[in-house]
Scaffold this motif. Structure first.
Motif, PDB file in Angstrom:
ATOM      1  N   ARG A   1      -7.540  11.047   2.019  1.00 57.59           N
ATOM      2  CA  ARG A   1      -7.078  11.559   0.909  1.00 57.59           C
ATOM      3  C   ARG A   1      -8.069  11.666  -0.117  1.00 57.59           C
ATOM      4  NH1 ARG A   1      -1.731  13.326   1.698  1.00 57.59           N
ATOM      5  NH2 ARG A   1      -0.675  12.192   3.649  1.00 57.59           N
TER       6      ARG A   1
ATOM      7  N   GLN B   1       0.819  -1.270   0.019  1.00 61.25           N
ATOM      8  CA  GLN B   1      -0.113  -0.018   0.075  1.00 61.25           C
ATOM      9  C   GLN B   1       0.819   1.156   0.028  1.00 61.25           C
ATOM     10  OE1 GLN B   1      -2.914   0.187   3.217  1.00 61.25           O
ATOM     11  NE2 GLN B   1      -3.417   2.366   2.596  1.00 61.25           N
TER      12      GLN B   1
ATOM     13  N   GLU C   1      -9.548   8.568  19.455  1.00 63.26           N
ATOM     14  CA  GLU C   1      -8.160   8.411  19.620  1.00 63.26           C
ATOM     15  C   GLU C   1      -7.344   9.452  19.365  1.00 63.26           C
ATOM     16  OE1 GLU C   1      -9.170   4.424  16.597  1.00 63.26           O
ATOM     17  OE2 GLU C   1      -7.307   5.554  16.352  1.00 63.26           O
TER      18      GLU C   1
ATOM     19  N   GLN D   1      -3.431  10.596  11.254  1.00 56.62           N
ATOM     20  CA  GLN D   1      -3.851   9.438  11.989  1.00 56.62           C
ATOM     21  C   GLN D   1      -5.052   9.920  13.243  1.00 56.62           C
ATOM     22  OE1 GLN D   1      -3.637   6.196  11.929  1.00 56.62           O
ATOM     23  NE2 GLN D   1      -2.205   6.330  10.036  1.00 56.62           N
ATOM     24  N   VAL D   2      -4.929  11.329  13.415  1.00 57.55           N
ATOM     25  CA  VAL D   2      -5.830  11.865  14.291  1.00 57.55           C
ATOM     26  C   VAL D   2      -7.287  11.978  13.819  1.00 57.55           C
ATOM     27  CG1 VAL D   2      -6.182  13.709  15.924  1.00 57.55           C
ATOM     28  CG2 VAL D   2      -3.949  13.164  15.356  1.00 57.55           C
ATOM     29  N   PRO D   3      -8.355  11.180  14.411  1.00 66.18           N
ATOM     30  CA  PRO D   3      -9.583  11.335  13.889  1.00 66.18           C
ATOM     31  C   PRO D   3     -10.245  12.774  13.955  1.00 66.18           C
ATOM     32  CG  PRO D   3      -9.640  10.252  16.052  1.00 66.18           C
ATOM     33  CD  PRO D   3      -8.225  10.530  15.630  1.00 66.18           C
TER      34      PRO D   3
ATOM     35  N   THR E   1     -20.893  13.790  13.275  1.00 70.17           N
ATOM     36  CA  THR E   1     -21.709  13.155  14.178  1.00 70.17           C
ATOM     37  C   THR E   1     -21.180  12.044  14.625  1.00 70.17           C
ATOM     38  OG1 THR E   1     -23.341  12.674  12.323  1.00 70.17           O
ATOM     39  CG2 THR E   1     -24.000  14.455  13.890  1.00 70.17           C
ATOM     40  N   HIS E   2     -20.378  11.256  13.660  1.00 71.79           N
ATOM     41  CA  HIS E   2     -19.496  10.096  14.032  1.00 71.79           C
ATOM     42  C   HIS E   2     -18.169  10.334  13.812  1.00 71.79           C
ATOM     43  CE1 HIS E   2     -23.843   8.712  13.245  1.00 71.79           C
ATOM     44  NE2 HIS E   2     -23.439   7.860  14.209  1.00 71.79           N
ATOM     45  N   SER E   3     -17.235  10.442  14.926  1.00 75.12           N
ATOM     46  CA  SER E   3     -15.739  10.270  14.619  1.00 75.12           C
ATOM     47  C   SER E   3     -15.349   9.507  13.510  1.00 75.12           C
ATOM     48  CB  SER E   3     -15.152   9.986  16.007  1.00 75.12           C
ATOM     49  OG  SER E   3     -13.974  10.376  15.984  1.00 75.12           O
TER      50      SER E   3
ATOM     51  N   GLU F   1     -18.316  19.826  26.667  1.00 74.35           N
ATOM     52  CA  GLU F   1     -18.600  18.585  27.000  1.00 74.35           C
ATOM     53  C   GLU F   1     -17.898  17.553  25.990  1.00 74.35           C
ATOM     54  OE1 GLU F   1     -20.354  16.878  29.495  1.00 74.35           O
ATOM     55  OE2 GLU F   1     -21.075  18.788  30.368  1.00 74.35           O
ATOM     56  N   LEU F   2     -17.734  17.799  24.971  1.00 77.87           N
ATOM     57  CA  LEU F   2     -17.341  17.182  23.659  1.00 77.87           C
ATOM     58  C   LEU F   2     -15.795  17.458  23.812  1.00 77.87           C
ATOM     59  CD1 LEU F   2     -19.812  17.814  20.909  1.00 77.87           C
ATOM     60  CD2 LEU F   2     -19.181  15.502  21.855  1.00 77.87           C
TER      61      LEU F   2
ATOM     62  N   PRO G   1     -17.871   5.193  18.423  1.00 79.42           N
ATOM     63  CA  PRO G   1     -16.711   5.077  18.646  1.00 79.42           C
ATOM     64  C   PRO G   1     -15.602   5.579  19.468  1.00 79.42           C
ATOM     65  CG  PRO G   1     -16.924   5.887  16.464  1.00 79.42           C
ATOM     66  CD  PRO G   1     -18.157   5.958  17.017  1.00 79.42           C
TER      67      PRO G   1
ATOM     68  N   THR H   1     -10.192   2.663   1.562  1.00 80.56           N
ATOM     69  CA  THR H   1      -8.968   2.008   1.428  1.00 80.56           C
ATOM     70  C   THR H   1      -7.779   3.038   1.186  1.00 80.56           C
ATOM     71  OG1 THR H   1      -9.522   1.642  -1.084  1.00 80.56           O
ATOM     72  CG2 THR H   1      -9.970   0.079   0.296  1.00 80.56           C
ATOM     73  N   GLU H   2      -8.062   4.249   0.865  1.00 77.83           N
ATOM     74  CA  GLU H   2      -7.138   5.125   0.603  1.00 77.83           C
ATOM     75  C   GLU H   2      -6.499   5.718   1.943  1.00 77.83           C
ATOM     76  OE1 GLU H   2      -5.722   6.501  -2.193  1.00 77.83           O
ATOM     77  OE2 GLU H   2      -6.929   5.174  -3.301  1.00 77.83           O
ATOM     78  N   ASP H   3      -5.220   6.400   1.538  1.00 79.38           N
ATOM     79  CA  ASP H   3      -4.528   6.729   2.858  1.00 79.38           C
ATOM     80  C   ASP H   3      -5.253   7.859   3.565  1.00 79.38           C
ATOM     81  OD1 ASP H   3      -2.502   5.146   2.129  1.00 79.38           O
ATOM     82  OD2 ASP H   3      -1.404   6.804   0.990  1.00 79.38           O
TER      83      ASP H   3
ATOM     84  N   TYR I   1     -24.550  14.682  22.545  1.00 80.94           N
ATOM     85  CA  TYR I   1     -23.840  16.071  22.125  1.00 80.94           C
ATOM     86  C   TYR I   1     -23.821  16.310  20.773  1.00 80.94           C
ATOM     87  CZ  TYR I   1     -23.258  15.689  27.364  1.00 80.94           C
ATOM     88  OH  TYR I   1     -23.483  15.607  28.814  1.00 80.94           O
TER      89      TYR I   1
ATOM     90  N   LEU J   1     -13.005  14.664  15.485  1.00 84.32           N
ATOM     91  CA  LEU J   1     -13.997  14.310  16.700  1.00 84.32           C
ATOM     92  C   LEU J   1     -15.530  14.669  16.304  1.00 84.32           C
ATOM     93  CD1 LEU J   1     -11.580  15.393  19.510  1.00 84.32           C
ATOM     94  CD2 LEU J   1     -11.710  13.169  18.599  1.00 84.32           C
TER      95      LEU J   1
END
Lengths: 560, 247
Positions: free
Chosen positions: B195, A192, A336, B206-208, B188-190, B109-110, A333, B200-202, B79, B210
């Motif tokens: 990209r 990948q 992170e 790495q930080v989602p 509403t969903h983390s 709260e979040l 979820p 399947t893409e990069d 929230y 929120l």
């Protein structure tokens, strides 16, 4: 507005006229820049014409002899004209100045000719002379060289999830133009690709080096073969005066060996049940972000920190199945967070019963590629004090202090309600705001229509008013017909004269007194007559009925 | 006969809306004062169900209704949903300080911070308010121009031009907001920021992203399944459309 319209129409017509009358023009020239003795001479014929015109390709002639001209391209120019360009070739000429005779061509059946022009044929430069014409830079002293190296930067053992770098290094000396390149590592089949290629240039002894690297991630175990990488190019020197490149021979080539990358499978031996693909060397800790004393169904925030060296993209949330009997987990979820060499998961937990005394140890397994071993980590249990939610009960009657201690009822309510600002009008009628919808935009056409209607109505009313206005002529006739009644006669005569003056735009309105009339001209004469009538009226003079007075009045009226 | 039925239905409709409102208020109060968590949740969930029915009827002030729904979600500790409705209410009640307070509270709260709005992004009037002002000025202008047509008093003409210009300004402003203002959405969903429009893409980081975070939607791709978004820090990437609710 009308002037503008005519101006635009004139401009447009003029433009059309010019376009329609544009003559067909033929020009020809020889490329003197590349005209050398003993070499064929190249020339071009350009024909400017309208797009629909027919050019007879076989009609080109030079000095009465047919000329073989090849069509090159057609270019759109301004005014709807196009420029058709043809190329031709002439036999070699001696060095010196020559004359290019008129070239003739048929367009729409009519013959057109270019104007004869002169051109110069240059002496053929010798190699030495050519060298002297080269750029002011000294001739290179090094021979062009080209070398390709392929490398893989990877950990000692590669497992699924490991990150690798596929690197190509281009070593070269001098100017080289690459003509072929086969670089299979950059395609990274079976891996990948992570991010874009990184390119950097640097010097290594006599070589200029260009390095291209691509980060990839191993996906599945197996052996991945990459065929030989190959590049080919030509060294060159550039003639900066003539902007031409002179290529050296032979072409330069470089090839690398085949490369095989082996992605090892995770060993089956001793593989923990909860292993979920984490590769590296980690430590784990769990802590509560909220107080450990809480009520049933209140929210607890558990932070799970995984720290160390390795592939953090392979680190996933540890298995929480153990907690599911004691806690309700949030449907969302977990959060992170990544900071440095630490990944933090924040999990929301809601204790189901008051019997929950701790958050049990959580386990996390990873594969250590250095030691080629699995390792399992466990967190310490976190003690909790969970209290049941009880309904408020009536206060018991007062008892002696000793007894009261034993029977004390703690009034427990659910977790304190978060304070937010409530909607003051909740439950009351909340009507929609008047005029706050998009439909209100209909007001624009309706308003315009109303304005138009009102203007039309006013115009009609004014027209009607004009129609109903009695003319001075009618009033004068009326006065004559009332001669038997002096009072009506005088009034009608006065109105006839005043209305007549209004009609002649001498006075603005007939509602003015006789004294206010101008004293000069026809108005002055009328003023004198009307004052005379007044004097006769109030003096009861019967002379008014005399034919002479009537005649005077009539003459003045006609004169007016 | 049919005519009478229709009249009865029309008369009953507002009553039905009022009943829903009363019932919702009653359930909300029972949610607020419930002794157990179950009682509370039941009260608030009933309220939500009734408020959603009212929202569909489009019969009451939508700004207030969204505020109320936001509060109900807040008490249910959902929230991101609360934020979504608060932001919707904010579009219709831009000067409401209570609403502003609740948004701040929900963001805390979040674990998020309020994104600073530039002066250009702030709006003093909502679109319905602007439409109201537009209609007021237009009607005044029409009355004055009618007076001018019949009386030819010069001041009526100048006053009508003044009001027409005011209404024209508001009209242009409303059209600009409708066609050119950026589309915003609440996560509403983390989720991770990708990209390309494929899982399947990069990932960009790495930080989602929120929940509760507001993003600007730049483009809609893959038949609406993915959205190209711009984060506050200028990062551009793709999110699954299911993770976002457009305001």
């Amino acid at each position: 507005m009308v002037i503008w319209k005519w101006f635009l129409i004139s401009i447009f017509s003029l433009g059309t006229l010019i376009a329609a009358e544009s003559p067909i023009e033929v020009t020809s020239s020889i490329d003197t820049y590349n005209a050398y003795e003993t070499q064929n001479l190249k020339g071009t014929v350009s024909i400017s014409h309208r797009s629909g015109d027919q050019i007879d390709k076989n009609s080109f002639s030079l000095d009465g002899k047919p000329l073989d001209a090849t069509f090159v391209k057609q270019v759109q120019v301004a005014g709807g004209l196009v420029l058709s360009i043809y190329e031709f070739s002439l036999p070699p000429q001696d060095k010196g100045l020559h004359l290019l005779p008129a070239i003739q061509v048929k367009v729409n059946g009519k013959t057109y000719a270019s104007i004869p022009a002169s051109y110069a044929v240059n002496p053929l430069p010798t190699e030495t002379a050519r060298e002297q014409q080269l750029s002011s830079q000294p001739a290179p002293t090094v021979k062009p060289e080209l070398l390709l190296k392929a490398e893989i930067s990877a950990p000692a053992s590669v497992f699924p999830g490991s990150h690798l770098n596929f690197i190509y290094k281009f070593y070269f000396v001098g100017d080289i133009e690459l003509t072929k390149e086969t670089l299979p590592l950059l395609e990274a089949t079976g891996f990948q690709i992570i991010g874009d290629k990184k390119v950097k240039s640097y010097q290594d002894q006599k070589y200029n080096v260009q390095e291209i690297s691509q980060e990839v991630k191993a996906l599945k175990p197996g052996k991945y073969h990459f065929a030989k990488s190959y590049i080919e190019g030509n060294g060159y020197r550039e003639d900066k005066i003539q902007r031409k490149k002179y290529y050296f021979k032979p072409a330069l080539k470089s090839e690398t060996e085949e490369i095989t990358v082996e992605v090892l499978p995770f060993p089956a031996k001793d593989r923990p049940d909860n292993f979920n693909g984490a590769v590296g060397d980690f430590k784990m800790a769990a802590s509560l972000l909220t107080p450990g004393t809480a009520f049933v169904e209140s929210k607890l925030l558990l932070a799970i920190d995984i720290e160390g060296e390795g592939e953090f993209s392979t680190v996933k949330l540890p298995n929480l199945d153990l907690l599911k009997n004691l806690f309700r987990l949030s449907d969302l979820p977990p959060q992170e967070e990544m900071s440095g060499n630490k990944k933090r998961f924040i999990v929301e937990l809601y204790p189901i019963t008051a019997t929950v005394a701790e958050i049990p140890p959580l386990s996390f397994s990873f594969f250590n590629p250095q030691l080629q071993k699995y390792a399992t980590l466990k967190t310490e249990p976190i003690p909790l004090q969970i209290q049941e939610i009880k309904k408020a009960e009536p206060k018991p009657p007062e008892k002696p202090v000793e007894e009261q201690k034993e029977t004390k009822v703690i009034q427990i309510r659910p977790e304190k309600m978060d304070e937010i600002k409530e909607l003051g009008d909740a439950g009351k009628n909340l009507p929609n705001h008047f005029f706050s919808y998009w439909h209100i935009l209909w007001l624009i056409p309706i308003g315009l229509l109303l304005i138009g209607l009102q203007m039309l109505l006013r115009k009609k009313v004014q027209e009607q008013k004009i129609v109903t206005t009695i003319t001075s002529e009618q009033l004068f006739e009326k006065a004559l017909s009332r001669s038997s009644n002096p009072s009506e006669y005088f009034e009608a005569m006065k109105q006839a004269f005043l209305t007549g003056l209004v009609e002649k735009n001498v006075i603005p309105s007939s509602d003015i007194s006789i004294e206010e009339l101008p004293q000069d001209g026809i108005a002055g004469q009328i003023r004198t007559l009307l004052l005379k009538i007044d004097a006769l009226r109030y003096g009861n003079d019967q002379g008014l009925h005399e034919a002479s007075f009537k005649k005077e009045a009539e003459e003045l009226f006609r004169k007016m | 006969m049919h005519r009478y039925c229709l009249i009865l239905l029309l008369l009953a409709f507002p009553l039905f809306g009022d009943q829903l409102l009363d019932k919702a208020a009653e359930n909300y109060q029972s949610g607020l004062h419930g002794d157990t968590l179950a009682e509370r949740e039941a009260g608030f969930n009933q309220t939500l169900s009734l408020l959603m029915q009212l929202k569909e009827q489009n019969a009451i002030d939508e700004g207030a209704l969204n505020f109320w729904i936001g509060n109900t979600f807040f008490h249910l500790k959902q929230y991101p949903e609360a934020l979504y409705y608060y932001y919707q209410a904010k579009e219709l009640k831009p000067r409401d300080q209570n609403l502003e307070y609740n948004i701040e509270k929900t963001l805390r709260e979040l674990g998020l911070e309020r994104q600073r709005e530039s002066i250009l992004q702030k709006s003093f009037f909502s679109v319905p308010e602007k439409l109201q002002l537009f209609s007021l000025f237009l009607i005044l202008g029409l009355i004055l121009i009618s007076l001018w047509i019949w009386t030819r008093l010069s001041w009526t003409m100048s006053s009508s031009i003044f009001f027409f210009l005011l209404s024209l300004f508001l009209f242009i402003n409303v059209m600009y907001v409708f066609y050119f203002s950026p589309i915003k959405g609440v996560v509403t969903h983390s989720t991770l920021l990708y990209r390309e429009a494929q899982k399947t893409e990069d990932v960009v980081s790495q930080v989602p992203i929120l929940t509760g975070q507001m993003v600007r939607v730049i483009d809609v791709v893959d038949e609406g399944k993915w959205l190209k978004v711009l984060l506050e820090d200028g990062t551009v990437g793709f999110l699954p459309a299911s993770s976002l609710r457009l305001i």
